[in-house]
Write an enzyme that holds these catalytic residues in place. Structure first.
Site, PDB file in Angstrom:
ATOM      1  N   HIS A 224       4.351  -0.222  -0.235  1.00  7.54           N
ATOM      2  CA  HIS A 224       5.038  -0.978   0.799  1.00  7.54           C
ATOM      3  C   HIS A 224       4.373  -1.646   1.595  1.00  7.54           C
ATOM      4  O   HIS A 224       3.102  -1.853   1.728  1.00  7.54           O
ATOM      5  CB  HIS A 224       6.048  -0.244   1.661  1.00  7.54           C
ATOM      6  CG  HIS A 224       5.086   0.769   2.526  1.00  7.54           C
ATOM      7  ND1 HIS A 224       4.465   2.127   2.173  1.00  7.54           N
ATOM      8  CD2 HIS A 224       4.616   0.879   3.968  1.00  7.54           C
ATOM      9  CE1 HIS A 224       3.745   2.404   3.163  1.00  7.54           C
ATOM     10  NE2 HIS A 224       3.717   1.666   3.952  1.00  7.54           N
TER      11      HIS A 224
ATOM     12  N   ARG B 263       6.416   7.540  12.767  1.00  7.49           N
ATOM     13  CA  ARG B 263       6.202   7.733  11.412  1.00  7.49           C
ATOM     14  C   ARG B 263       5.906   9.420  11.366  1.00  7.49           C
ATOM     15  O   ARG B 263       5.104   9.756  11.819  1.00  7.49           O
ATOM     16  CB  ARG B 263       5.440   7.005  10.690  1.00  7.49           C
ATOM     17  CG  ARG B 263       5.599   7.032   9.309  1.00  7.49           C
ATOM     18  CD  ARG B 263       4.275   6.476   8.476  1.00  7.49           C
ATOM     19  NE  ARG B 263       3.209   7.065   8.368  1.00  7.49           N
ATOM     20  CZ  ARG B 263       1.917   6.594   8.078  1.00  7.49           C
ATOM     21  NH1 ARG B 263       2.020   5.052   8.041  1.00  7.49           N
ATOM     22  NH2 ARG B 263       0.911   7.129   8.022  1.00  7.49           N
TER      23      ARG B 263
ATOM     24  N   HIS C 195       0.977  -1.477  -0.156  1.00  6.50           N
ATOM     25  CA  HIS C 195      -0.128  -0.022   0.066  1.00  6.50           C
ATOM     26  C   HIS C 195       0.900   1.107   0.022  1.00  6.50           C
ATOM     27  O   HIS C 195       2.134   1.051   0.255  1.00  6.50           O
ATOM     28  CB  HIS C 195      -0.946  -0.054   1.271  1.00  6.50           C
ATOM     29  CG  HIS C 195      -0.196   0.238   2.523  1.00  6.50           C
ATOM     30  ND1 HIS C 195       0.622  -0.758   3.198  1.00  6.50           N
ATOM     31  CD2 HIS C 195       0.002   1.191   3.193  1.00  6.50           C
ATOM     32  CE1 HIS C 195       1.228  -0.468   4.229  1.00  6.50           C
ATOM     33  NE2 HIS C 195       0.800   0.826   4.418  1.00  6.50           N
TER      34      HIS C 195
ATOM     35  N   ASP D 271       0.412   5.070   1.918  1.00  6.49           N
ATOM     36  CA  ASP D 271       0.002   5.673   2.844  1.00  6.49           C
ATOM     37  C   ASP D 271      -1.175   6.766   2.589  1.00  6.49           C
ATOM     38  O   ASP D 271      -0.987   7.790   1.983  1.00  6.49           O
ATOM     39  CB  ASP D 271       0.853   6.237   3.996  1.00  6.49           C
ATOM     40  CG  ASP D 271       1.800   5.340   4.429  1.00  6.49           C
ATOM     41  OD1 ASP D 271       1.478   4.115   4.792  1.00  6.49           O
ATOM     42  OD2 ASP D 271       2.872   5.491   4.888  1.00  6.49           O
TER      43      ASP D 271
END
Length: 421
Positions: A354, A369, A204, A206
């Site tokens: 990823h 993140r 996917h 983000d």
């Protein structure tokens, strides 16, 4: 009982192990009693008591506050990609790495570069500009052993690349002043449901449902299993380049719906009824162009894309399934990173999908993140109108750089079988 040793501060540590000594945390719950989570929808949630009172990263454990109302929807922001200010050969970044005694090495032909022997917090503006270009070209850039990088320095680097995104549903650190930081967390209380997803579905990009999805994202792992829970990145540049020209033109004409409703529903199921922002759906081009590299990239993922606009359902489903599998199957354009505590990955959500492997239960995995917004995705037509030049194909540009021609055209004749058939 023996479990995988967890790495803390770059060394193998007994903090989270049970090897006959007096344990520093509670014993791992039974396999059946752990919370069963769907990795397709799960990022960061604490079930049970967490890792214990003496855990060194307690301020950064996940927290999802109770809200009385949601914030207004995001509006478009003016964003100038820092890669536009880079040296084409990353000369400032490379000189800084060399002067620091470090190295830069590509991990694959198409995707992945690793930088050793530097401290990210010491990068100046020129080096950061060159890094922005390197990430745009290579998809993902890794830094080993960034133990001194603070969360505020990580946020400052992210903010240099673009306005920081505040996730509408995911947990933020308990510290309370880090609404623009996403906590990546799993432990012995969260057991992946291995029947809930296919491996291809986990690739996917983000929060692509946002009006301006992320660009150069920065993830640092504080604690990671000694073995397992790797992350893979797969290049959208290469997916595009692997297709025939007629199919490329077809995809360039399409747009797809990216939805945030499924992700919001997964959070509501855990009792977080009011999100930071109400879920939205957004239409983005199936093929986008990176504004700095000018390269075309397939921009769909099974995590958020529900259908292609304006085509029959069967056609939409088949196309999305093919592209989903293309990201998962291209072994020549996927890089796999084996994390160590303190590692940082900087990847461009515009051009790579990823996936984590979710294979290290019951080990602890904890990271932070930072996610800058990028521009509103540009279709090939929009890019060429705005920049006054044609968008490019990654494989054609590589062949030009090598001074060779591409494969001969198919002559339509039957191919003779060989011993490999």
């Amino acid at each position: 009982m023996t479990v995988t040793t967890t790495t803390l501060n770059g060394t193998s540590d007994q903090y989270l192990t049970l090897r006959g000594e007096e344990p520093k945390i509670k014993k791992i719950p039974s396999y059946e009693s752990a919370k069963l989570v769907d990795p397709f929808n799960y990022v960061g949630e604490t079930f049970g008591d967490g890792p214990g009172e003496d855990y060194p990263w307690a301020d950064f454990l996940p927290h999802n506050p109770v809200r009385t109302h949601s914030e207004p929807p995001l509006e478009l922001q003016n964003i100038t990609d820092r890669g536009h200010f880079a040296d084409p050969g990353h000369s400032r970044l490379r000189a800084w790495v060399k002067s620091s005694g470090g190295t830069i090495k590509d991990l694959g032909i198409c995707v992945g570069t690793v930088i050793h022997g530097v401290k990210m917090e010491e990068m100046g503006p020129e080096e950061r500009d060159d890094l922005a270009l390197l990430i745009a070209q290579r998809g993902v850039v890794f830094f080993r052993k960034q133990h001194d990088l603070t969360i505020d320095q990580q946020r400052a680097l992210g903010a240099y690349f673009g306005p920081l995104h505040k996730h509408p549903t995911y947990a933020t650190p308990r510290r309370g002043d880090l609404d623009d930081v996403v906590v990546v967390y799993s432990d012995e209380n969260s057991r992946p449901d291995l029947y809930a997803f296919s491996r291809a579905e986990l690739f996917h990009s983000d929060v692509t449902y946002e009006l301006q999805p992320p660009g150069a994202t920065i993830l640092r792992l504080l604690v990671t299993p000694e073995v397992g829970n790797d992350t893979l990145w797969s290049s959208g540049y290469n997916v595009y380049s692997s297709l025939s020209r007629p199919y490329q033109r077809y995809l360039e004409s399409l747009s797809a719906i990216h939805t945030g409703y499924n992700q919001a529903a997964s959070r509501s199921a855990e009792g977080h009824r009011i999100p930071l922002r109400a879920p939205i759906e957004t239409v983005h081009p199936v093929v986008r162009v990176h504004p700095v590299t000018g390269l075309k990239s397939v921009f769909v993922n099974p995590g958020f894309v529900t259908r292609i606009v304006g085509v029959p359902k069967a056609e939409s489903d088949a196309t999305l399934a093919f592209l989903k599998d293309s990201f998962a199957q291209q072994t020549d354009a996927t890089v796999r990173w084996r994390w160590e505590a303190g590692d940082v990955a900087c990847w461009d959500n515009r051009i790579v999908n990823h996936s984590a492997t979710f294979d290290a239960y019951p080990s602890l995995r904890h990271g932070l993140r930072v996610t800058p917004h990028a521009e509103k995705p540009l279709s090939v037509e929009e890019y060429e109108a705005a920049y006054g030049k044609p968008a490019k194909d990654w494989i054609k540009e590589r062949l030009i750089s090598l001074g060779i021609e591409g494969p001969a055209a198919d002559d339509g004749k039957t191919k003779k079988g060989g011993f490999r058939d």
